[in-house]
Design an enzyme around this catalytic site. Structure first.
Site, short mmCIF file in Angstrom:
data_model
loop_
_atom_site.label_atom_id
_atom_site.label_comp_id
_atom_site.label_asym_id
_atom_site.label_seq_id
_atom_site.Cartn_x
_atom_site.Cartn_y
_atom_site.Cartn_z
CG HIS A 185 -2.05 -1.00 1.05
ND1 HIS A 185 -2.65 -1.63 2.11
CD2 HIS A 185 -2.67 -1.48 -0.05
CE1 HIS A 185 -3.59 -2.44 1.67
NE2 HIS A 185 -3.62 -2.35 0.36
CB CYS A 246 4.23 -10.77 4.84
SG CYS A 246 5.13 -10.58 6.40
CG HIS A 274 -6.86 -4.65 4.81
ND1 HIS A 274 -5.90 -5.60 4.56
CD2 HIS A 274 -6.20 -3.46 4.87
CE1 HIS A 274 -4.71 -5.02 4.47
NE2 HIS A 274 -4.87 -3.73 4.65
CD GLU A 276 -2.87 -9.06 7.06
OE1 GLU A 276 -2.85 -9.64 8.17
OE2 GLU A 276 -2.24 -8.00 6.82
CB THR A 340 -0.19 -8.61 10.26
OG1 THR A 340 -0.25 -8.07 8.94
CG2 THR A 340 -0.29 -10.13 10.19
CB CYS A 378 3.07 -8.07 12.14
SG CYS A 378 4.49 -7.52 11.22
CB SER A 407 -0.86 2.17 4.45
OG SER A 407 -0.13 1.54 5.48
CG ASN A 409 1.46 -0.17 8.36
OD1 ASN A 409 2.33 0.66 8.63
ND2 ASN A 409 1.31 -0.65 7.12
#
Length: 496
Positions: A185, A246, A274, A276, A340, A378, A407, A409
């Site tokens: 991202h 990942c 999302h 993920e 994560t 993570c 993004s 995170n």
């Protein structure tokens, strides 16, 4: 070939495709482990000799326990009986990994790594960020003192994914190459990959269009993974798959697989749309996605007190559960996992909340039968969050958060700064800073775009800065250069 982003069922019919071969291997393996049933001699011979076996995926609405719908594999042979076995996503991916058309090997090619560095995609070796790391993460220029978080930017999993994409381009110089989504991202990185001739699967209204992808082409799976359904589809198309997922994301997939094997419902702390979380959910059997502590508390109140009707529950989480999910039955035993990139502290709090809920409902002595947790936070996400907590404790005048606007995170880094009551600006590139007019366009942690004039005050200024795990150091350096240019322009104006 189109696949809905939240698809939980998919059907393949074929004779000599990789998917068919994998599914037949899995079916055979499972049948060898299961008690056999009597068949006629004719059926045995037909099953043994038939060269046109067909394997496909189907679903049934409920299992024998009345729980949520379950993926099935039906191995069919002409003239023989039909045998159904539960589809195992982890085993499918394992068998796919043994094929010649799939790789997740990181070559660590030094030439690819150097190309990334030369193009500003990766870690800074000689630039300002590299210099700051050698000087206790501090730099002073004019009236501006910059403090860099001691953990920031590109994480190992992201660097690995991007480098694998560069390596794939080198390995397949003439083949048409695709990515099922953004590799990470970050707009700078994705723009560079596009310039390298990498195509992105188009998505409209939550539907990805795989029709343009042809046999023999190369498809890259991004750092945050792809759903098992996308993997099946791509295998069926006969493409070469480069899986950059990942390892920390794969760890979450293993966690929800453990839940499924124990007949536990997976409570996934994440954002249901999302990429993920979509991928993680595809490896689960029965699941519910909760976005935050507020939603988790709502679910736990339902478990303990029945504070809502089943219909109200289903409406509230209408996009965030597995097919056939029944809150009256499927919340009896739960396991917790997470996207994560979510806030570490919130994930831990949600885990503790469900643990207390299950103890209260079923008794401490029976907790193991109703609650399961695996540490899926993570390390890189945790380290970056810990670092910004330290930085905001130093009370800089302003905080700069650098990272892609999509993004997850990075949004949490901005959230931490906002919660600390620090004036904080989240930008994705230096282009958001108007150096001539001392203006900035920025994003809040809740997704609202704003524009602020005279954002850099006169006089001495301390700026704290950090970046999301998908952000190359060069983007951070560009933002700092824009800050210095803006401040110099402001100071010159005051002097006149």
């Amino acid at each position: 070939f189109t696949l809905h982003k939240h698809a939980q069922s998919f059907e393949f019919r074929g004779k000599n495709t990789l998917t068919t071969r994998i599914m037949m291997m899995m079916s055979t393996r499972m049948m060898m482990m299961m008690p056999t049933t009597a068949t006629t001699s004719s059926s045995k011979n037909n099953n043994k000799n038939n060269k046109n076996d067909d394997a496909f995926f189907s679903r049934r609405s409920t299992n024998t326990n009345g729980k949520s719908s379950k993926k099935m594999v039906r191995a069919m042979a002409s003239g023989g009986e039909t045998t159904e076995r539960a589809f195992d996503p982890r085993e499918y991916r394992r068998q796919l990994g043994k094929s010649d058309q799939y790789t997740r090997k990181f070559l660590n090619d030094p030439e690819a790594k150097k190309t990334m560095e030369d193009e500003g995609i990766g870690y800074s070796m000689t630039g300002l960020v590299a210099q700051m790391k050698e000087k206790n993460f501090v730099h002073v220029e004019g009236e501006v003192t910059v403090k860099l978080a001691d953990s920031y930017g590109f994480c190992w999993g992201v660097e690995r994914a991007v480098q694998m994409c560069y390596e794939a381009r080198k390995q397949y110089p003439t083949e048409k190459m695709w990515i099922t989504n953004e590799i990470i991202h970050n707009p700078t990185v994705n723009m560079r990959l596009s310039e390298m001739g990498v195509n992105f699967i188009e998505e409209k209204g939550g539907v990805k269009n795989f029709e343009p992808v042809q046999s023999g082409e190369v498809v890259v799976l991004p750092a945050f993974g792809a759903s098992i359904h996308e993997m099946k589809l791509l295998a069926e198309k006969g493409v070469s798959i480069v899986d950059t997922t990942c390892p920390w994301v794969s760890k979450v997939w293993n966690a929800v697989d453990t839940h499924a094997r124990k007949e536990f419902t997976s409570i996934i702390h994440g954002k249901y749309a999302h990429e993920e979380t979509v991928a993680t959910a595809s490896f689960a059997k029965t699941y519910l996605v909760v976005k935050d502590m507020k939603e988790a508390s709502w679910v736990c109140d339902y478990i303990l007190n029945g504070t809502a009707t089943k219909e109200e529950f289903m409406e509230k989480f209408k996009n965030a559960h597995s097919d056939g999910f029944d809150p009256e039955k499927d919340l009896d035993a739960v396991g917790v996992a997470n996207q994560t990139t979510m806030l570490k502290g919130e994930t831990e709090a949600i885990g503790k909340l469900f643990e207390r809920t299950m103890m209260e409902k079923h008794g401490v002595q029976n907790l193991g039968e109703h609650y399961l947790v695996t540490d899926t936070i993570c390390d890189a996400t945790q380290e970056r969050q810990d670092a910004i907590y330290k930085l905001v404790d130093e009370k800089p005048d302003i905080m700069m958060i650098v990272g892609g606007f999509n993004s997850s995170n990075t949004s949490h880094l901005q959230e931490i700064s906002e919660d600390a009551n620090i004036t904080s600006f989240w930008v994705d590139t230096a282009d958001r800073i108007d150096t001539e007019n001392n203006k900035i366009s920025w994003r809040t942690s809740h997704g609202e775009m704003r524009e602020t004039e005279n954002w850099l005050p006169e006089g001495k200024l301390t700026v704290g800065i950090t970046s999301g795990a998908s952000t190359p150091d060069k983007v951070v350096e560009d933002v700092l250069e824009a800050i210095f240019a803006s401040k110099a322009k402001t100071a010159a104006g005051v002097a006149r």
